[in-house]
Design a protein around this motif. Structure first.
Motif, PDB file in Angstrom:
ATOM      1  N   ASP A   1     -58.454 -52.076  64.254  1.00 14.36           N
ATOM      2  CA  ASP A   1     -57.137 -51.871  63.651  1.00 14.36           C
ATOM      3  C   ASP A   1     -56.517 -53.226  63.298  1.00 14.36           C
ATOM      4  O   ASP A   1     -57.227 -54.248  63.284  1.00 14.36           O
TER       5      ASP A   1
ATOM      6  N   GLY B   1     -57.351 -50.814  74.072  1.00 19.92           N
ATOM      7  CA  GLY B   1     -56.541 -49.611  74.239  1.00 19.92           C
ATOM      8  C   GLY B   1     -55.698 -49.355  73.001  1.00 19.92           C
ATOM      9  O   GLY B   1     -55.904 -49.979  71.961  1.00 19.92           O
ATOM     10  N   PRO B   2     -54.729 -48.435  73.129  1.00 21.98           N
ATOM     11  CA  PRO B   2     -53.927 -48.059  71.952  1.00 21.98           C
ATOM     12  C   PRO B   2     -53.182 -49.236  71.350  1.00 21.98           C
ATOM     13  O   PRO B   2     -52.851 -50.194  72.062  1.00 21.98           O
ATOM     14  N   LEU B   3     -52.924 -49.117  70.053  1.00 19.97           N
ATOM     15  CA  LEU B   3     -52.252 -50.188  69.299  1.00 19.97           C
ATOM     16  C   LEU B   3     -50.940 -50.615  69.970  1.00 19.97           C
ATOM     17  O   LEU B   3     -50.590 -51.799  70.001  1.00 19.97           O
ATOM     18  N   LYS B   4     -50.237 -49.640  70.538  1.00 24.51           N
ATOM     19  CA  LYS B   4     -48.921 -49.961  71.143  1.00 24.51           C
ATOM     20  C   LYS B   4     -49.058 -50.907  72.345  1.00 24.51           C
ATOM     21  O   LYS B   4     -48.109 -51.570  72.726  1.00 24.51           O
ATOM     22  N   ASN B   5     -50.265 -51.002  72.904  1.00 25.05           N
ATOM     23  CA  ASN B   5     -50.477 -51.926  74.036  1.00 25.05           C
ATOM     24  C   ASN B   5     -50.529 -53.381  73.599  1.00 25.05           C
ATOM     25  O   ASN B   5     -50.509 -54.287  74.424  1.00 25.05           O
TER      26      ASN B   5
ATOM     27  N   GLN C   1     -61.538 -51.572  70.677  1.00 22.07           N
ATOM     28  CA  GLN C   1     -61.449 -50.318  71.442  1.00 22.07           C
ATOM     29  C   GLN C   1     -61.002 -50.613  72.877  1.00 22.07           C
ATOM     30  O   GLN C   1     -60.233 -49.866  73.462  1.00 22.07           O
TER      31      GLN C   1
END
Ligand SMILES: C[S@@+](CC[C@H](N)C(=O)[O-])C[C@H]1O[C@@H](n2cnc3c(N)ncnc32)[C@H](O)[C@@H]1O
Length: 270
Positions: free
Chosen positions: A86, A62-66, A59
């Motif tokens: 993820d 941050g977002p997966l794209k990071n 968590q």
């Protein structure tokens, strides 16, 4: 949900929020206070079962794209929790005491090392407090050794005359990146101060934390070490040629280091 002791506030909150153990709140507090895990960074989680710290670490990326990565190791087989984790999370079944630094380095992104190392490792508690504390200390020293390698010998005077002698290779590099952070769980004893004395010159800051989620009956305490100094900024490199003496600690030799990482079983999220 795992964990001994009666269900309490943190247990219920963990269930409500989908964490696999109440220990999630310990790392959440550490992360809130110290902000060790930054988006996109690489995290090594030693003693990761059942996976609550994996969830909080992922968590915190941050977002997966990071981007970023979380690698968990435990002697127990750990299934990556489906909630809050993820594809950046993977787990490995292995005994941290037996892994070599090159093997652990292989697991890091681009084999360059980790920006944060967390050790929540704990021995199976026997109830004999001196024994439990000694085993916990050994796991803590192992986490430090994996993180900083030979640099640990800076404070080896703390250990001398008390144990066995080990000679390290001059190339014994740790797997924690320069400016990286290290968290070590220990069961409090008179030895715990020794570990912080060793860490002090290696990191810009080292502090103790007893998280609110720690049960009142527990003697656990966390050493939070921030900003590993770069090797070039350390003033003791000349001393690193000397053999180091570390009580009850088995440092790996070249033979173990040559062992293949292929022996490890890797489980990834689908
Ligand atoms: C308190 S639990 C960790 C909880 C975890 N941080 C979480 O939040 O889910 C301690 C873990 O350390 C592991 N452990 C103890 N000794 C170990 C070793 N030598 N190598 C790998 N894992 C170890 C145990 O198997 C146990 O799962």
């Amino acid at each position: 949900m795992s964990g001994g002791g009666a269900p309490d506030f943190f247990y219920r909150e963990a269930q409500r929020l989908g964490y696999v153990a109440r220990s999630a709140f310990k790392l959440l507090q550490i992360q809130n206070q110290y902000k060790l895990i930054k988006p996109g960074c690489s995290v090594l989680d030693l003693g990761c079962a059942p996976g609550a710290w994996l969830q909080v670490a992922c968590q915190s990326l941050g977002p997966l794209k990071n981007g970023g990565a979380v690698v968990g190791i435990d002697v127990k087989k750990v299934k990556v929790p489906s909630l809050h984790c993820d594809a950046r999370v993977q787990t490995i079944s292995a005994d941290v005491m037996k892994l070599s630094k090159p093997q652990v380095m292989e697991l890091s992104p681009k084999k360059k090392g980790f920006s944060v190392i967390l050790s929540d490792m704990c021995p199976s508690v026997s109830g004999i407090s001196t024994r439990d504390a000694a085993l916990s200390f050994e796991l803590g020293v192992r986490a430090l050794d994996l993180a900083v390698g030979r640099a640990m010998s800076v404070s080896n005077d703390n250990f001398q005359n008390e144990g066995v002698s080990c000679t390290c290779s001059p190339y014994d590099k740790g797997v924690l990146l320069s400016r990286g952070h290290l968290v070590i769980k220990l069961l409090e004893s008179e030895d715990t101060k020794e570990l912080s004395q060793i860490c002090k010159p290696l990191f810009k800051k080292s502090t103790w934390l007893r998280p609110k989620a720690t049960r009142s009956s527990s003697r656990e305490i966390y050493l939070i070490c921030q900003d590993l100094k770069s090797h070039s900024s350390m003033t003791y490199l000349g001393r690193l040629e000397a053999p180091i003496t570390v009580r009850d600690l088995t440092l790996e030799g070249p033979k173990q280091q040559a062992k293949s990482i292929r022996k490890l079983s890797i489980h990834q999220t689908e």
